[in-house]
Design an enzyme around this catalytic site. Structure first.
Site, mmCIF file in Angstrom:
data_model
loop_
_atom_site.group_PDB
_atom_site.id
_atom_site.type_symbol
_atom_site.label_atom_id
_atom_site.label_comp_id
_atom_site.label_asym_id
_atom_site.label_seq_id
_atom_site.Cartn_x
_atom_site.Cartn_y
_atom_site.Cartn_z
ATOM 1 N N ARG A 59 -0.752 4.545 13.310
ATOM 2 C CA ARG A 59 0.245 3.822 14.099
ATOM 3 C C ARG A 59 -0.151 3.911 15.564
ATOM 4 O O ARG A 59 -0.395 5.019 16.075
ATOM 5 C CB ARG A 59 1.594 4.502 13.848
ATOM 6 C CG ARG A 59 2.785 3.906 14.510
ATOM 7 C CD ARG A 59 4.062 4.438 13.830
ATOM 8 N NE ARG A 59 4.178 5.887 13.843
ATOM 9 C CZ ARG A 59 4.668 6.610 14.847
ATOM 10 N NH1 ARG A 59 5.081 6.017 15.957
ATOM 11 N NH2 ARG A 59 4.766 7.927 14.780
ATOM 12 N N LYS A 85 3.443 -6.662 12.401
ATOM 13 C CA LYS A 85 2.697 -6.957 11.171
ATOM 14 C C LYS A 85 3.028 -8.355 10.649
ATOM 15 O O LYS A 85 4.197 -8.729 10.570
ATOM 16 C CB LYS A 85 3.045 -5.902 10.115
ATOM 17 C CG LYS A 85 2.324 -6.091 8.797
ATOM 18 C CD LYS A 85 2.388 -4.834 7.964
ATOM 19 C CE LYS A 85 1.881 -5.072 6.556
ATOM 20 N NZ LYS A 85 1.693 -3.835 5.798
ATOM 21 N N ARG A 101 0.841 -1.197 0.000
ATOM 22 C CA ARG A 101 0.000 0.000 0.000
ATOM 23 C C ARG A 101 0.876 1.247 0.000
ATOM 24 O O ARG A 101 2.030 1.214 0.367
ATOM 25 C CB ARG A 101 -0.900 0.019 1.234
ATOM 26 C CG ARG A 101 -2.051 -0.954 1.171
ATOM 27 C CD ARG A 101 -2.902 -0.846 2.424
ATOM 28 N NE ARG A 101 -3.482 0.477 2.566
ATOM 29 C CZ ARG A 101 -3.365 1.245 3.656
ATOM 30 N NH1 ARG A 101 -2.694 0.840 4.689
ATOM 31 N NH2 ARG A 101 -3.935 2.427 3.694
HETATM 32 C C1 BTN Z 1 0.779 -3.785 2.363
HETATM 33 O O1 BTN Z 1 0.798 -4.213 3.509
HETATM 34 O O2 BTN Z 1 1.275 -2.690 2.092
HETATM 35 C C2 BTN Z 1 0.118 -4.602 1.294
HETATM 36 C C3 BTN Z 1 1.000 -5.734 0.849
HETATM 37 C C4 BTN Z 1 0.344 -6.590 -0.205
HETATM 38 C C5 BTN Z 1 1.286 -7.613 -0.753
HETATM 39 C C6 BTN Z 1 0.610 -8.570 -1.691
HETATM 40 S S1 BTN Z 1 1.646 -9.929 -2.111
HETATM 41 C C7 BTN Z 1 0.529 -10.417 -3.361
HETATM 42 C C8 BTN Z 1 0.070 -9.148 -4.048
HETATM 43 N N1 BTN Z 1 1.018 -8.770 -5.064
HETATM 44 C C9 BTN Z 1 1.633 -7.618 -4.768
HETATM 45 O O3 BTN Z 1 2.496 -7.066 -5.459
HETATM 46 N N2 BTN Z 1 1.175 -7.144 -3.618
HETATM 47 C C10 BTN Z 1 0.178 -7.997 -3.034
#
Ligand code: BTN
Length: 274
Positions: free
Chosen positions: A261, A133, A66
């Site tokens: 946070r 996390k 994100r």
């Molecule tokens: C976050 O916490 O910022 C979101 C992370 C999301 C990761 C997943 S892995 C599968 C899918 N492909 C990606 O490139 N991102 C999501």
């Protein structure tokens, strides 16, 4: 079902059997490596491929998180027979909810409920374990003609790992489920996630509010938001907006661009959730 070039036993057939009654043109695809499962499904959607699909990658070379962040799956090249450090997949499907708000919370809730009672959610949709996390969720959409196609990406740490430079290493599912591996985690998460999304499409987030509160990591804690707001988290409203009790009154945070946070430990208030 496709599983090109992989030697890991993925539960593709069982997932397909469970999901295809809900999504008749559904398919499951497993690839050994890709840049990002989200990027790939967004590319396909823009090229007109709008069928529902579960795309699993054993390794991503350019995983995305994100707020424009990277998502690292951990580890380098994976030796044959070694467990994968993480589970990374994206579910793509056309979606027509009456209201999109709260979708990310509904997805997070489904993931934690499928895996373990100790997992919590940090608004809007990070999965945390013991104040660290453990998994992240990235939801993107593409409008193609009349169709809105949603890509729901999940990255979930399976093995504990040390990350240089991070004072707080990420949590891993094996901390609470020592025998867990990526294929088993996928088998537990995938079909319930599709059902949860279909339910969300017709019912929205409101019926999930109480269940979200039972998993809400922030409830009753002081927090700071990236837009400068500070206050005490008081759960979410029926649309999934985060409620923050500030010096100037109750504020609702809806923007997915805001990150929050916790800056205090869980309080006694967190035991009294609506
Ligand atoms: C976050 O916490 O910022 C979101 C992370 C999301 C990761 C997943 S892995 C599968 C899918 N492909 C990606 O490139 N991102 C999501």
């Amino acid at each position: 079902m496709k599983g090109l070039g992989t030697i890991i036993q993925w539960p593709a057939e069982a997932i397909w059997e469970a999901v295809s009654p809900l999504l008749p043109t559904f398919s499951v695809e497993v690839v050994p490596e890709i840049d990002s499962t989200n990027t790939e499904l967004m590319r396909r959607a823009r090229a007109g491929q709008l069928e529902p699909v579960l795309l699993v990658a054993e390794r991503q070379s350019a995983g995305r998180g994100r707020l424009g962040r990277n998502w690292s799956s951990g580890g380098g090249a994976i030796e044959a027979g070694e467990p994968l450090p993480s589970l990374t997949f994206s579910l793509g499907l056309p979606l027509t909810p009456l209201d999109w708000s709260g979708l990310s919370l509904a997805v997070g809730l489904s993931v934690v409920e499928s895996l373990h009672p100790a997992l919590q959610l940090k608004w809007p949709n990070d999965v945390w374990l013991q104040d660290r996390k453990m998994a992240g969720i990235l939801i993107e959409t593409a409008s193609v003609g009349e169709v809105r196609y949603a890509v729901i990406g999940v990255g979930l740490n399976i093995l504990p790992r040390d990350i240089q430079g991070l004072s707080m290493p990420p949590a891993a599912l094996r901390e609470v489920l020592p025998d867990m591996d990526a294929p088993t985690a996928l088998a537990r998460v995938a079909a319930p996630l599709v059902s949860a999304i279909r339910r969300f499409e017709t019912e929205g987030f409101a019926p999930l509010r109480a269940a979200f509160h039972t998993r809400d990591l922030l409830y009753g804690r002081e927090l700071v938001c990236s837009d400068g707001i500070t206050g005490m988290a008081r759960g979410v409203d029926a649309s999934g907006a985060l409620l923050v009790h500030t010096d100037t009154g109750l504020k609702k945070i809806t923007s997915a661009e805001v990150s929050v946070r916790p800056i205090s430990a869980p309080s006694a208030l967190s035991a009294h959730r609506p």
